[in-house]
Design a protein around this motif. Structure first.
Motif, PDB file in Angstrom:
ATOM      1  N   SER A  34      42.156  25.408  25.612  1.00 63.71           N
ATOM      2  CA  SER A  34      41.630  26.748  26.113  1.00 63.71           C
ATOM      3  C   SER A  34      40.822  27.351  25.119  1.00 63.71           C
ATOM      4  N   ALA A  36      41.385  30.301  24.261  1.00 61.94           N
ATOM      5  CA  ALA A  36      42.370  31.228  23.687  1.00 61.94           C
ATOM      6  C   ALA A  36      43.128  30.539  22.880  1.00 61.94           C
ATOM      7  N   ASP A  37      43.648  29.361  23.058  1.00 64.63           N
ATOM      8  CA  ASP A  37      44.394  28.507  22.100  1.00 64.63           C
ATOM      9  C   ASP A  37      43.434  27.950  20.862  1.00 64.63           C
ATOM     10  N   ALA A  40      43.099  31.164  18.418  1.00 61.83           N
ATOM     11  CA  ALA A  40      44.431  31.371  18.094  1.00 61.83           C
ATOM     12  C   ALA A  40      44.907  30.407  16.885  1.00 61.83           C
ATOM     13  N   SER A 117      50.896  22.174  24.093  1.00 57.48           N
ATOM     14  CA  SER A 117      51.506  23.088  22.876  1.00 57.48           C
ATOM     15  C   SER A 117      51.719  22.051  21.610  1.00 57.48           C
ATOM     16  N   ARG A 147      52.745  25.135  19.433  1.00 60.24           N
ATOM     17  CA  ARG A 147      52.875  26.547  20.141  1.00 60.24           C
ATOM     18  C   ARG A 147      54.131  26.855  20.213  1.00 60.24           C
ATOM     19  N   GLY A 149      55.905  29.922  22.172  1.00 60.48           N
ATOM     20  CA  GLY A 149      55.561  31.167  22.748  1.00 60.48           C
ATOM     21  C   GLY A 149      54.069  31.483  22.801  1.00 60.48           C
ATOM     22  N   ASP A 150      53.620  32.470  22.405  1.00 57.51           N
ATOM     23  CA  ASP A 150      52.299  32.939  22.184  1.00 57.51           C
ATOM     24  C   ASP A 150      51.566  32.515  20.940  1.00 57.51           C
ATOM     25  N   HIS A 151      52.226  32.128  19.922  1.00 63.26           N
ATOM     26  CA  HIS A 151      51.785  31.800  18.716  1.00 63.26           C
ATOM     27  C   HIS A 151      51.932  30.216  18.178  1.00 63.26           C
ATOM     28  N   TRP A 152      51.017  30.051  17.368  1.00 61.92           N
ATOM     29  CA  TRP A 152      50.807  28.558  16.848  1.00 61.92           C
ATOM     30  C   TRP A 152      51.603  28.557  15.423  1.00 61.92           C
TER      31      TRP A 152
END
Length: 161
Positions: A34, A36-37, A40, A117, A147, A149-152
């Motif tokens: 994605s 967004a990913d 990030a 993830s 990944r 949660g929302d963080h790598w």
């Protein structure tokens, strides 16, 4: 005899057509990375370089899954027959954040692959020593990311010089 050979050939071909490894319709597609990913992961890499340059040990540690991840330089000739010790984060931490030396690290040729993830980043890097005897070194590194949660987070880092 010709009929038996033909039947056998048809039978073998039908088996190949139903083999789940060969039939593309039975293989599930991996979702694409994605936007967004991807952004990030790029942000994590920018934070990595920033933390090294700004001597921000706390910020750098926040990028890691934990302090026990595989993190090591891999020798060009690992032919000794003994497996290398890949848990060398403490040595990196001491050299970069506790030695009093200052460094800058820059990345290029960044390649990101991501499946859900799990992500892998490979890149070329240049590390410059900014204090003391100024010198630089270059190499290639591979980072495995997870990944959370929302963080790598960096789950492993292996690199060469």
């Amino acid at each position: 005899m010709k009929i038996i050979s033909t039947c056998l050939a048809v039978f073998v071909l039908s088996l190949l057509g139903t083999n789940p490894v060969m039939a593309s319709s039975t293989v599930s597609a991996v979702p694409p990375t994605s936007k967004a990913d991807h952004q990030a992961i790029e942000a994590l890499l920018a934070s990595y370089a920033r933390c090294v340059t700004e001597h921000d040990e706390r910020g750098f540690r926040a990028l890691l899954l934990d302090d026990e991840i595989p993190f090591a330089a891999v020798a060009a000739s690992a032919d000794s027959g003994t497996p290398p010790d890949l848990r060398q984060y403490e040595g990196f931490r001491s050299a970069v954040f506790a030695s009093g030396q200052r460094y800058r690290q820059a990345f290029s040729n960044i390649r990101i692959e991501q499946h859900g993830s799990l992500a892998q980043v490979s890149l070329d890097f240049v590390t410059e020593r900014l204090s003391g005897k100024r010198e630089s070194s270059a190499g290639w590194k591979v980072l495995q990311l997870v990944r959370v949660g929302d963080h790598w987070k960096i789950a492993s880092e292996l690199y060469t010089f």
